[in-house]
Design an enzyme around this catalytic site. Structure first.
Site, PDB file in Angstrom:
ATOM      1  N   LYS A  73       0.858  -1.195   0.000  1.00  0.00           N
ATOM      2  CA  LYS A  73       0.000   0.000   0.000  1.00  0.00           C
ATOM      3  C   LYS A  73       0.891   1.241   0.000  1.00  0.00           C
ATOM      4  O   LYS A  73       1.888   1.295   0.740  1.00  0.00           O
ATOM      5  CB  LYS A  73      -0.887  -0.029   1.251  1.00  0.00           C
ATOM      6  CG  LYS A  73      -1.869   1.143   1.379  1.00  0.00           C
ATOM      7  CD  LYS A  73      -2.738   0.991   2.646  1.00  0.00           C
ATOM      8  CE  LYS A  73      -3.764   2.122   2.748  1.00  0.00           C
ATOM      9  NZ  LYS A  73      -4.623   2.001   3.935  1.00  0.00           N
ATOM     10  N   SER A  87      -9.654   2.325   3.258  1.00  0.00           N
ATOM     11  CA  SER A  87      -8.780   3.100   2.395  1.00  0.00           C
ATOM     12  C   SER A  87      -7.803   2.241   1.597  1.00  0.00           C
ATOM     13  O   SER A  87      -7.185   2.737   0.647  1.00  0.00           O
ATOM     14  CB  SER A  87      -8.008   4.118   3.214  1.00  0.00           C
ATOM     15  OG  SER A  87      -7.153   3.467   4.109  1.00  0.00           O
ATOM     16  N   SER A 147      -9.998   0.161   7.479  1.00  0.00           N
ATOM     17  CA  SER A 147      -9.430   0.268   6.139  1.00  0.00           C
ATOM     18  C   SER A 147      -8.792  -0.976   5.557  1.00  0.00           C
ATOM     19  O   SER A 147      -8.362  -0.948   4.402  1.00  0.00           O
ATOM     20  CB  SER A 147      -8.410   1.409   6.105  1.00  0.00           C
ATOM     21  OG  SER A 147      -9.099   2.641   6.223  1.00  0.00           O
TER      22      SER A 147
END
Lengths: 474, 98
Positions: A83, A158, A182
């Site tokens: 990420k 997210s 998330s």
């Protein structure tokens, strides 16, 4: 014939050990998948094609000389995605924000370093809601990520890109962060296993901070075995993160098959009562029935302060965000603060307000007190049951654009996930079926450092259902 | 239409504290959105929290020290590598004093 990028980490490990294929072939297959599909999914911000091929070739060389290397390097040759909120040395790290559009960290996050030391091949950096502010993947400054199961829908956020990448077989696993859901929410929307570990289980060093008392460093995997494998690599005390307790890291893969006979599982009555889509409610009920069939004892419990959790979260988190984002002044790195987009500005403003003189006691201090009450709710519940099973999202995956214009509506997506972050406890999101061909997951929540137990419950359910074996048609 | 809990002057003050330059449109938009969010979180006032200890961290750890030993850190070159605004191994910033 199964394509190499469709293997799980465990299957890839065995294939590499038995020399059925090379890490180069495995990596090339993932990169081909990225080239073929990522234009329409937008899971990746940066793809490290050259470096990944180089790492894969080097791995194959090492393996040919010493095939036993895999024992101490469990991810040797396995292509994963990171990420884009984790610092990767020399590789652009943006947090999906224009502020860090050209930022190249001079160090690796601890979690990244540990994954690399375990031999993982880094395919690239995945898209996210900028600064991890979001629940849908629509807040990225580099375009929204789409759900591989249906491109009209959000993958959840997210950690949108990481979920989409693994789900679309563009990586065998990916890292994520979970501050209010998330990891668990995108895992639930993309048919993946998503782990939010106990706060402090995995080092936050080198991960761009969102809310320092809530951020949990975790990952996405295709099944529970893979998830357990990866946690073993990333977990453990880190001298560079003072909030990592010296709790031993067990071999999370060892007792997976224990089963859940006579295990007391709690179902929070407030979670089923409060605004939840009827079909999601049914899916959770089906999953609970399955767990009961597998031998568990289902007990209704109460988490009385559930209705206050979202308010507590949306005071504490923006307050900590406003503090953590103060460092982005454009002096030592990055662009100036006028490059922040709406959601970041909104949260900075909210946080600054609730921390300001005259308002601190009414908002932040009050929220911290209610946080204690929420934490105590869980402590009390875990005296009656060993784990809690709950929905992840109040709704199935929603369409792109559906909630983006109403911040409060978007925040409500987090209603079942924020509590675990407030209490500092772990949560494992696992696939639990489909609603109108869109994935829906359930979460297994346990006391601090109970990841081993969460994996056991997840494994038992997974073996009895097979949802994780389904693939999106791209 | 949510009660406008925040005044425009408050929004401007917060923007100043947060070192954010907002335009007219943003001030109005945030005034409304923040007011809505603050209305929502008002629900906490229903709870009596007298005597409840605030939770600021969940690990229970205190006084986490390390050995007082110097170890290698970032080089000057690495530290300065993030910006073009530098001179003589210093970061260049806007003047504060006249």
């Amino acid at each position: 014939m199964i394509k190499l990028n469709q293997l799980t980490v465990k299957e890839a490990q065995e294939g590499l050990k038995k020399k059925k294929f090379s890490s180069l072939e495995l990596t090339k297959t993932c990169l081909k998948q990225i080239i073929k599909h990522d234009k329409k999914i937008n899971a990746y911000i940066s793809v490290c094609e050259k470096e990944a091929l180089q790492q894969a070739e080097e791995t194959d060389r090492k393996l040919s000389h010493n095939p036993q290397l895999i024992t101490n390097h469990p991810l040797l040759g396995i292509p994963i995605a990171i990420k884009d909120i984790f610092c990767t040395k020399g590789v652009k790290t943006t947090a999906a924000s224009k502020v860090l559009k050209d930022y190249h960290p001079v160090y690796d996050a601890t979690a990244v370093r540990r994954l690399k030391e375990a031999g993982a091949v880094v395919l690239g950096k995945t898209n996210l809601d900028a600064w991890a502010h979001g629940s849908s993947g629509e807040n990225s400054d580099f375009g929204a990520t789409k759900n591989p199961w249906d491109l009209r829908f959000v993958p959840g956020g997210s950690s949108s890109g990481s979920a989409a990448a693994v789900s679309a077989k563009m990586a065998l696993a990916a890292t994520g962060t979970d501050t209010g859901g998330s990891i668990r929410l995108p895992a639930s929307f993309c048919n993946l296993v998503g782990l939010k570990p106990t706060y402090g289980r995995v080092s936050r060093y080198g991960v761009i901070a969102m809310a320092s008392s809530l951020d949990s460093i975790g990952h996405f995997a295709q099944d529970v075995t893979d998830s357990a494998l990866i946690l073993k690599v990333t977990a453990g005390k880190d001298y560079q993160d003072a909030t990592t307790p010296a709790v031993k890291v067990p071999d999370y893969t060892r007792n997976l098959k224990k089963g859940i006979k006579n295990l007391k599982i709690g179902i929070p009555k407030e979670y089923i009562r409060q605004g939840i889509d009827k079909e999601v409610k049914n899916k959770v009920a089906e999953a609970v029935k399955k767990l009961e069939k597998l031998g568990a004892e289902i007990i209704e419990i109460s988490l009385p302060h559930t209705q206050y959790a979202l308010a507590v979260y949306y005071i504490i988190q923006p307050a900590e965000v406003s503090s953590n984002l103060a460092r982005y002044d454009g002096i030592r790195y990055g662009f100036p603060r006028n490059k922040f987009t709406d959601e970041a500005k909104r949260r900075i403003m909210l946080g600054t307000f609730t921390l300001s003189s005259g308002y601190y006691e009414a908002y932040y201090l009050k929220a911290m007190q209610v946080r204690t009450l929420i934490k105590k709710d869980f402590e009390k519940a875990f005296r009656k049951v060993k784990v809690i099973v709950a929905p992840v999202s109040p709704t199935p995956p929603f369409k792109i654009g559906e909630k983006i214009d109403d911040p409060l509506k978007m925040y409500l997506s987090d209603v079942f996930t924020v509590t675990a972050n407030l209490a500092g406890i772990p949560g494992l999101s696992i696939p639990a079926g489909f609603i109108d061909k869109l994935p829906v997951g359930i979460q297994i929540i346990g006391p601090q450092f109970s990841e081993e137990l969460l994996f056991q419950v997840g494994y038992a359910y997974e073996q009895a259902t097979d949802w994780q074996k389904k693939k999106p048609s791209l | 239409m949510a009660k406008q809990r925040l005044k425009e002057t408050q929004v401007k003050h917060v923007a100043l504290l947060a070192n954010l330059k907002l335009n007219r449109r943003e001030i109005n938009k945030f005034r409304q959105q923040l007011s809505e969010i603050l209305n929502y979180v008002d629900i906490l006032n229903k709870l009596d929290t007298k005597g409840v200890e605030p939770t600021s961290q969940v690990t229970g750890l205190e006084n986490v020290f390390r050995d007082d030993r110097t170890t290698p850190s970032l080089s000057q070159k690495e530290t300065l590598s993030g910006t073009k605004k530098k001179t003589n191994n210093f970061f260049k910033v806007k003047a504060i004093f006249e």
